[in-house]
Design an enzyme around this catalytic site. Structure first.
Site, PDB file in Angstrom:
ATOM      1  N   TYR A   1       8.932  -9.140  -7.008  1.00  0.00           N
ATOM      2  CA  TYR A   1       7.865  -9.527  -6.094  1.00  0.00           C
ATOM      3  C   TYR A   1       8.015 -10.976  -5.658  1.00  0.00           C
ATOM      4  CZ  TYR A   1       5.367 -12.364  -9.602  1.00  0.00           C
ATOM      5  OH  TYR A   1       5.012 -13.342 -10.500  1.00  0.00           O
TER       6      TYR A   1
ATOM      7  N   LYS B   1      12.216 -12.586 -10.542  1.00  0.00           N
ATOM      8  CA  LYS B   1      10.762 -12.539 -10.372  1.00  0.00           C
ATOM      9  C   LYS B   1      10.343 -11.077 -10.485  1.00  0.00           C
ATOM     10  CE  LYS B   1       7.193 -15.025  -7.780  1.00  0.00           C
ATOM     11  NZ  LYS B   1       6.502 -15.563  -8.943  1.00  0.00           N
TER      12      LYS B   1
ATOM     13  N   GLU C   1       8.692 -23.438 -18.976  1.00  0.00           N
ATOM     14  CA  GLU C   1       7.903 -23.522 -17.749  1.00  0.00           C
ATOM     15  C   GLU C   1       6.474 -23.108 -18.081  1.00  0.00           C
ATOM     16  OE1 GLU C   1       9.056 -20.610 -14.734  1.00  0.00           O
ATOM     17  OE2 GLU C   1       9.698 -19.219 -16.281  1.00  0.00           O
TER      18      GLU C   1
ATOM     19  N   LEU D   1      11.923 -19.348 -13.970  1.00  0.00           N
ATOM     20  CA  LEU D   1      11.928 -18.988 -12.551  1.00  0.00           C
ATOM     21  C   LEU D   1      12.300 -20.233 -11.745  1.00  0.00           C
ATOM     22  CD1 LEU D   1      11.208 -16.577 -10.648  1.00  0.00           C
ATOM     23  CD2 LEU D   1       9.154 -17.877 -10.102  1.00  0.00           C
TER      24      LEU D   1
HETATM   25  N1  PDD Z   1       4.144 -17.560  -9.620  1.00  0.00           N
HETATM   26  N2  PDD Z   1       7.288 -19.852 -12.912  1.00  0.00           N
HETATM   27  C1  PDD Z   1       6.620 -18.685 -12.986  1.00  0.00           C
HETATM   28  C2  PDD Z   1       6.706 -17.895 -14.245  1.00  0.00           C
HETATM   29  C3  PDD Z   1       5.869 -18.236 -11.881  1.00  0.00           C
HETATM   30  O1  PDD Z   1       5.223 -17.059 -11.947  1.00  0.00           O
HETATM   31  C4  PDD Z   1       5.802 -19.041 -10.706  1.00  0.00           C
HETATM   32  C5  PDD Z   1       5.012 -18.630  -9.494  1.00  0.00           C
HETATM   33  C6  PDD Z   1       6.502 -20.255 -10.689  1.00  0.00           C
HETATM   34  C7  PDD Z   1       6.516 -21.153  -9.474  1.00  0.00           C
HETATM   35  O2  PDD Z   1       7.309 -20.593  -8.443  1.00  0.00           O
HETATM   36  P1  PDD Z   1       7.033 -20.966  -6.906  1.00  0.00           P
HETATM   37  O3  PDD Z   1       7.076 -22.457  -6.826  1.00  0.00           O
HETATM   38  O4  PDD Z   1       8.168 -20.346  -6.169  1.00  0.00           O
HETATM   39  O5  PDD Z   1       5.689 -20.384  -6.552  1.00  0.00           O
HETATM   40  C8  PDD Z   1       7.241 -20.629 -11.795  1.00  0.00           C
HETATM   41  C9  PDD Z   1       3.449 -16.992  -8.499  1.00  0.00           C
HETATM   42  C10 PDD Z   1       2.730 -17.982  -7.655  1.00  0.00           C
HETATM   43  C11 PDD Z   1       2.580 -15.833  -8.976  1.00  0.00           C
HETATM   44  O6  PDD Z   1       3.074 -15.069  -9.799  1.00  0.00           O
HETATM   45  O7  PDD Z   1       1.439 -15.674  -8.517  1.00  0.00           O
END
Ligand code: PDD
Length: 287
Positions: free
Chosen positions: A35, A148, A180, A204
């Site tokens: 996703y 993801k 993270e 991620l």
């Molecule tokens: N999540 N690490 C994890 C485990 C995440 O789920 C996310 C983002 C990030 C940050 O990634 P980005 O900068 O590309 O949004 C890091 C999204 C927002 C979610 O699951 O809703």
């Protein structure tokens, strides 16, 4: 926050009421899919290509064939925003799964399922201004967190623990090394050096993370993609987390211990402003 009416699926654009999923859907039964969450500011996608590139990397890593090209997908998502007449700040959720088939672990020979929808979503302005609390949690996830994937149980369990302790985020660590957040990347600043975990397989590779690294380098801040310990985290001058929905979120307290005397630090504020500019955000949260 309300959902816009039209949803994009593998069969084209339909209304949200018309979106039905069978029981035997691999995303539902196995979490067998990937996703993305993509930001929209005043009707315009932010970091769209970066998210689509990551979607294709995630899909490839689980041997899931995406039934369209990157350019086709980008065009369809833009059409979705136009069709819904999106003018506000919003976010797009999209997922692609290995399809619908009788439940068997090995891959079925069926087409992928896909949907994408848009939801109104305001920037978390008061939190961006004041900062948030975080707690620490064991990172009990598998080794391929660069994917993801829809399998988010460890993430939601950690987030729920944070919520129950009155915190915004759980900062994950493996044997004392910070990886993270449960849904964010984590940065610290110590003696004017910015540190974050390297873009290895076990985190991620956040789209906001990459942008922050670029903005920090441009501003002349020394950047080190080096893992740090929970001890270094607690002793940092500044801490912030990043994500599509949280942008650059100052962390001012971890496990009850104040960071930078409990107010967002100067470097964090500078990066927040630079981020707004880079994303084309017109109304600043930091006037
Ligand atoms: N999540 N690490 C994890 C485990 C995440 O789920 C996310 C983002 C990030 C940050 O990634 P980005 O900068 O590309 O949004 C890091 C999204 C927002 C979610 O699951 O809703």
């Amino acid at each position: 926050m309300s959902l816009y009416d039209y949803v994009l699926t593998q069969d084209g654009m339909i209304t949200k009421e018309a979106l039905l999923y069978p029981f035997e859907e691999r995303g539902l039964q196995f979490g067998d899919g990937v996703y993305e969450v993509i930001r929209i500011y005043q009707g315009t996608f932010d970091l769209l290509e970066e998210h689509i590139d990551r979607l294709f990397r995630s899909a490839e890593a689980i041997r899931l064939e995406v039934p369209f090209t990157k350019n086709e997908l980008i065009a369809s998502l833009q059409e979705l925003a136009v069709r819904n007449d999106v003018q506000t700040d919003a976010k797009l959720y999209l997922q692609i799964t290995r399809g619908s088939a009788p439940r068997e672990h090995s891959f079925p020979d069926v087409p992928a399922n896909f949907y994408a929808y848009i939801e109104q979503s305001k920037r978390p302005v008061p939190l961006l201004q004041q900062g948030v609390r975080a707690v620490l949690a064991d990172d009990i996830r598998w080794n391929l967190c660069f994917i993801k994937s829809l399998n988010l149980l460890p993430n939601i369990l950690a987030k729920q623990t944070a919520k129950e302790k009155g915190a915004f985020e759980a900062i994950l660590h493996k044997q004392g090394m910070v990886t993270e957040g449960s849904s964010s990347n984590v940065f610290i600043i110590k003696d004017q050096v910015l540190y974050t975990h390297p873009a290895a397989d076990n985190i991620l590779h956040g789209c906001v993370r990459s942008r922050v690294l670029t903005l920090a380098s441009k501003a002349g801040l020394q950047v080190e993609e080096t893992a740090f310990t929970t001890d270094q985290l607690l002793k940092a001058d500044e801490v912030f987390i990043t994500s599509t929905t949280s942008e650059i979120m100052p962390v001012i307290e971890i496990e009850g211990k104040l960071i930078s005397s409990g107010t967002p630090g100067d470097n964090t504020r500078f990066l927040q402003r630079a981020y707004e500019k880079e994303s084309g955000i017109k109304v600043t949260a930091f006037a």
